[in-house]
Design a protein around this motif. Structure first.
Motif, PDB file in Angstrom:
ATOM      1  N   ARG A 245       4.331  54.844  34.733  1.00  0.00           N
ATOM      2  CA  ARG A 245       4.831  55.966  35.467  1.00  0.00           C
ATOM      3  C   ARG A 245       6.560  55.679  35.443  1.00  0.00           C
ATOM      4  O   ARG A 245       7.537  56.309  36.188  1.00  0.00           O
ATOM      5  N   GLY A 246       7.025  54.654  34.419  1.00  0.00           N
ATOM      6  CA  GLY A 246       8.278  54.566  34.093  1.00  0.00           C
ATOM      7  C   GLY A 246       8.763  53.337  35.171  1.00  0.00           C
ATOM      8  O   GLY A 246      10.017  53.470  35.323  1.00  0.00           O
ATOM      9  N   LYS A 247       7.796  52.566  35.572  1.00  0.00           N
ATOM     10  CA  LYS A 247       8.425  51.785  36.733  1.00  0.00           C
ATOM     11  C   LYS A 247       7.951  50.212  36.313  1.00  0.00           C
ATOM     12  O   LYS A 247       6.825  50.073  35.820  1.00  0.00           O
ATOM     13  N   LEU A 248       8.666  49.226  36.474  1.00  0.00           N
ATOM     14  CA  LEU A 248       8.140  47.775  36.766  1.00  0.00           C
ATOM     15  C   LEU A 248       7.990  47.459  38.135  1.00  0.00           C
ATOM     16  O   LEU A 248       9.087  47.214  38.966  1.00  0.00           O
ATOM     17  N   ILE A 249       6.835  46.916  38.410  1.00  0.00           N
ATOM     18  CA  ILE A 249       6.637  46.704  39.883  1.00  0.00           C
ATOM     19  C   ILE A 249       6.031  44.897  39.787  1.00  0.00           C
ATOM     20  O   ILE A 249       4.953  44.549  39.215  1.00  0.00           O
ATOM     21  N   PHE A 250       6.887  44.061  40.472  1.00  0.00           N
ATOM     22  CA  PHE A 250       6.399  42.576  40.444  1.00  0.00           C
ATOM     23  C   PHE A 250       6.350  42.200  41.727  1.00  0.00           C
ATOM     24  O   PHE A 250       7.181  42.523  42.722  1.00  0.00           O
ATOM     25  N   ASN A 251       5.259  41.720  42.149  1.00  0.00           N
ATOM     26  CA  ASN A 251       4.852  41.057  43.469  1.00  0.00           C
ATOM     27  C   ASN A 251       4.453  39.679  43.268  1.00  0.00           C
ATOM     28  O   ASN A 251       3.479  39.404  42.926  1.00  0.00           O
ATOM     29  N   ARG A 252       5.500  38.803  43.399  1.00  0.00           N
ATOM     30  CA  ARG A 252       5.642  37.433  43.174  1.00  0.00           C
ATOM     31  C   ARG A 252       4.966  36.944  41.812  1.00  0.00           C
ATOM     32  O   ARG A 252       4.035  36.080  41.611  1.00  0.00           O
ATOM     33  N   ARG A 253       5.473  37.750  40.829  1.00  0.00           N
ATOM     34  CA  ARG A 253       5.286  37.669  39.434  1.00  0.00           C
ATOM     35  C   ARG A 253       6.007  36.389  38.788  1.00  0.00           C
ATOM     36  O   ARG A 253       7.191  36.363  39.086  1.00  0.00           O
ATOM     37  N   PRO A 254       5.347  35.413  38.290  1.00  0.00           N
ATOM     38  CA  PRO A 254       5.962  34.208  37.527  1.00  0.00           C
ATOM     39  C   PRO A 254       7.093  34.866  36.692  1.00  0.00           C
ATOM     40  O   PRO A 254       7.071  36.001  35.832  1.00  0.00           O
ATOM     41  N   LEU A 255       8.287  34.185  36.858  1.00  0.00           N
ATOM     42  CA  LEU A 255       9.512  34.696  35.762  1.00  0.00           C
ATOM     43  C   LEU A 255       9.098  34.853  34.555  1.00  0.00           C
ATOM     44  O   LEU A 255       9.530  35.448  33.585  1.00  0.00           O
ATOM     45  N   GLU A 256       8.292  33.989  33.843  1.00  0.00           N
ATOM     46  CA  GLU A 256       7.632  33.792  32.386  1.00  0.00           C
ATOM     47  C   GLU A 256       7.008  35.331  32.104  1.00  0.00           C
ATOM     48  O   GLU A 256       7.178  35.970  30.951  1.00  0.00           O
ATOM     49  N   ASP A 257       6.273  35.759  33.118  1.00  0.00           N
ATOM     50  CA  ASP A 257       5.707  36.992  32.971  1.00  0.00           C
ATOM     51  C   ASP A 257       6.565  38.213  32.904  1.00  0.00           C
ATOM     52  O   ASP A 257       6.609  39.367  32.208  1.00  0.00           O
ATOM     53  N   VAL A 258       7.685  38.123  33.846  1.00  0.00           N
ATOM     54  CA  VAL A 258       8.411  39.312  33.971  1.00  0.00           C
ATOM     55  C   VAL A 258       9.337  39.531  32.673  1.00  0.00           C
ATOM     56  O   VAL A 258       9.512  40.468  32.419  1.00  0.00           O
ATOM     57  N   VAL A 259       9.648  38.134  32.268  1.00  0.00           N
ATOM     58  CA  VAL A 259      10.424  38.261  31.001  1.00  0.00           C
ATOM     59  C   VAL A 259       9.859  38.773  29.746  1.00  0.00           C
ATOM     60  O   VAL A 259      10.276  39.473  29.136  1.00  0.00           O
ATOM     61  N   SER A 260       8.462  38.501  29.784  1.00  0.00           N
ATOM     62  CA  SER A 260       7.565  38.950  28.535  1.00  0.00           C
ATOM     63  C   SER A 260       7.461  40.524  28.865  1.00  0.00           C
ATOM     64  O   SER A 260       7.427  41.140  27.943  1.00  0.00           O
ATOM     65  N   GLY A 274      14.267  25.990  30.358  1.00  0.00           N
ATOM     66  CA  GLY A 274      13.862  25.024  31.307  1.00  0.00           C
ATOM     67  C   GLY A 274      12.325  25.442  31.762  1.00  0.00           C
ATOM     68  O   GLY A 274      12.206  26.561  32.182  1.00  0.00           O
ATOM     69  N   PRO A 275      11.377  24.651  31.535  1.00  0.00           N
ATOM     70  CA  PRO A 275       9.900  24.973  32.028  1.00  0.00           C
ATOM     71  C   PRO A 275       9.973  25.141  33.668  1.00  0.00           C
ATOM     72  O   PRO A 275       8.913  26.139  33.944  1.00  0.00           O
ATOM     73  N   SER A 276      10.540  24.659  34.461  1.00  0.00           N
ATOM     74  CA  SER A 276      10.584  24.763  35.884  1.00  0.00           C
ATOM     75  C   SER A 276      11.073  25.985  36.387  1.00  0.00           C
ATOM     76  O   SER A 276      10.378  26.654  37.270  1.00  0.00           O
ATOM     77  N   LEU A 277      11.886  26.893  35.650  1.00  0.00           N
ATOM     78  CA  LEU A 277      12.232  28.100  36.029  1.00  0.00           C
ATOM     79  C   LEU A 277      11.003  29.169  35.733  1.00  0.00           C
ATOM     80  O   LEU A 277      11.134  30.258  36.254  1.00  0.00           O
ATOM     81  N   ARG A 278      10.251  28.993  34.746  1.00  0.00           N
ATOM     82  CA  ARG A 278       9.084  30.022  34.451  1.00  0.00           C
ATOM     83  C   ARG A 278       8.308  30.146  35.384  1.00  0.00           C
ATOM     84  O   ARG A 278       7.806  31.501  35.258  1.00  0.00           O
ATOM     85  N   ALA A 279       7.994  29.386  36.286  1.00  0.00           N
ATOM     86  CA  ALA A 279       7.032  29.482  37.341  1.00  0.00           C
ATOM     87  C   ALA A 279       7.819  30.014  38.731  1.00  0.00           C
ATOM     88  O   ALA A 279       7.178  30.640  39.598  1.00  0.00           O
ATOM     89  N   GLN A 280       9.217  30.344  38.815  1.00  0.00           N
ATOM     90  CA  GLN A 280       9.746  31.014  39.673  1.00  0.00           C
ATOM     91  C   GLN A 280       9.253  32.335  40.068  1.00  0.00           C
ATOM     92  O   GLN A 280       9.119  32.964  38.887  1.00  0.00           O
ATOM     93  N   GLU A 281       9.033  32.889  41.073  1.00  0.00           N
ATOM     94  CA  GLU A 281       8.408  34.120  41.295  1.00  0.00           C
ATOM     95  C   GLU A 281       9.387  35.148  41.655  1.00  0.00           C
ATOM     96  O   GLU A 281      10.591  35.045  42.239  1.00  0.00           O
ATOM     97  N   VAL A 282       9.083  36.569  41.149  1.00  0.00           N
ATOM     98  CA  VAL A 282      10.066  37.821  41.267  1.00  0.00           C
ATOM     99  C   VAL A 282       9.254  38.772  41.961  1.00  0.00           C
ATOM    100  O   VAL A 282       8.026  38.824  41.444  1.00  0.00           O
ATOM    101  N   THR A 283      10.084  39.355  42.678  1.00  0.00           N
ATOM    102  CA  THR A 283       9.493  40.516  43.420  1.00  0.00           C
ATOM    103  C   THR A 283      10.496  41.698  43.272  1.00  0.00           C
ATOM    104  O   THR A 283      11.624  41.484  43.545  1.00  0.00           O
ATOM    105  N   GLY A 284       9.915  43.071  43.222  1.00  0.00           N
ATOM    106  CA  GLY A 284      10.901  44.035  43.041  1.00  0.00           C
ATOM    107  C   GLY A 284      10.350  45.214  42.287  1.00  0.00           C
ATOM    108  O   GLY A 284       9.394  45.133  41.648  1.00  0.00           O
ATOM    109  N   VAL A 285      10.866  46.526  42.473  1.00  0.00           N
ATOM    110  CA  VAL A 285      10.561  47.600  41.771  1.00  0.00           C
ATOM    111  C   VAL A 285      11.783  48.078  40.934  1.00  0.00           C
ATOM    112  O   VAL A 285      12.881  48.056  41.675  1.00  0.00           O
ATOM    113  N   PHE A 286      11.630  48.404  39.664  1.00  0.00           N
ATOM    114  CA  PHE A 286      12.800  48.522  38.825  1.00  0.00           C
ATOM    115  C   PHE A 286      12.268  49.719  37.955  1.00  0.00           C
ATOM    116  O   PHE A 286      11.020  49.958  37.727  1.00  0.00           O
ATOM    117  N   ASP A 287      13.282  50.400  37.503  1.00  0.00           N
ATOM    118  CA  ASP A 287      13.011  51.495  36.343  1.00  0.00           C
ATOM    119  C   ASP A 287      12.978  51.020  35.263  1.00  0.00           C
ATOM    120  O   ASP A 287      13.821  50.169  34.611  1.00  0.00           O
TER     121      ASP A 287
END
Length: 316
Positions: A245-260, A274-287
């Motif tokens: 639907r043209g959206k990226l929806i992340f609900n506490r997704r690891p930063l590594e998955d979001v970047v992928s 840095g490996p410690s950043l990869r597990a940081q969680e991201v939440t949001g709705v984006f176009d």
């Protein structure tokens, strides 16, 4: 706190500028004006010279100059490991042969493919449909006994026309997904493949393993890889496949998955330093048509900084 020492910001800024110069000078298009400009820049102050020598050492693999820089500046010594990641990524982003040959080979062999930021809806020979996410390639292998699709890279959502006597298989990496009449998403990443079921039921297994596989039902997902097939997990399949639907929806997704996911929608290489950043969680709705807004949110909500260079973005 990161902002407590103004000198540290100055060191980081000079280091970033020096790496920016390295990228420009090694881009293949630099001329005498760029080389002269870099010489003038590095002569501005002793700190500029240290930053220039650090960047040169990192670019060439941390040789003798790298040791000299470490001896001259504690600030430089503290940044070397991080900057190694940055410059290594810059070299890859400049398009060195091995980094691009494999994706190009897959696209040549594919029956259907998409580019960066492109999605596509295709009708398969049996009337089933495949919705391709960006940077995706599919190859078909249909016969009288079975309908076969290989996901060579990327992500695709399949809506399968029922044919009880001719099962529908999707192969991806070291595993497969089997369906008779259903809708499911196959997402192929560097380390694993995730299968999300939107409607119906599928079986997921590994090549050479059990023929029955693991049963996955609607609003469930399963991940597999070299270590095997994980247990199915419940989720909202509509949110997980919002890219249609043209959206990226992340609900506490690891930063590594979001970047992928984000990498599919931008030509700029994105690295996490840095490996410690990869597990940081991201939440949001984006176009999907505004991938930079995801990077802005990362910088605003996580303990991270986004460094933007030509052809390369580094999260550190």
């Amino acid at each position: 706190m990161r902002g407590s020492d103004p000198r540290r910001f100055a060191d980081i800024a000079l280091s970033d500028q020096a790496i920016d110069w390295m990228v420009r000078l090694h881009s293949g298009t630099a001329g005498e004006s760029e080389r002269s400009g870099f010489s003038t820049w590095r002569e501005t102050s002793p700190a500029h010279e240290i930053a220039a020598r650090e960047a040169e050492a990192l670019w060439h693999g941390l040789g003798r100059a790298g040791g000299s820089v470490r001896a001259e500046s504690k600030a430089a010594r503290g940044k070397l490991t991080r900057r190694t990641l940055i410059v290594g990524g810059a070299a890859a982003a400049l398009g060195l042969g091995a980094a691009v040959s494999d994706p190009l080979r897959r696209k040549v062999l594919a029956d259907y493919s998409t580019g960066v930021g492109e999605t596509r809806d295709v009708v398969l020979p049996d009337g089933s449909r495949a919705w391709l996410n960006a940077r995706t390639a599919l190859a078909l292998s249909y016969s009288a006994a079975r309908r076969g699709v290989r996901l060579m890279e990327g992500q695709a959502l399949f809506t399968v026309v029922p044919e009880p006597t001719r099962p529908f298989f999707v192969a991806a990496a070291n595993g497969w997904t089997r369906a008779i009449g259903t809708a499911f998403d196959v997402d192929m990443r560097a380390q694993s493949v995730t299968v999300t079921v939107v409607e119906g039921v599928v079986a997921v297994g590994l090549e050479g393993g059990s023929r029955e596989g693991v049963t996955v039902r609607a609003d469930q997902a399963v991940r597999y890889g070299p270590q095997g097939v994980a247990a199915p997990q419940s989720l909202d399949a509509g949110l997980a496949t919002a890219w249609r639907r043209g959206k990226l929806i992340f609900n506490r997704r690891p930063l590594e998955d979001v970047v992928s996911e984000l990498q599919r929608h931008t030509h700029t290489r994105i690295l996490i330093a840095g490996p410690s950043l990869r597990a940081q969680e991201v939440t949001g709705v984006f176009d999907l048509d505004d991938p930079q807004s995801v990077l802005d949110t990362i910088e605003q909500t996580l303990p991270a900084r986004v460094l933007r260079l030509p052809l390369l973005t580094v999260i550190l």
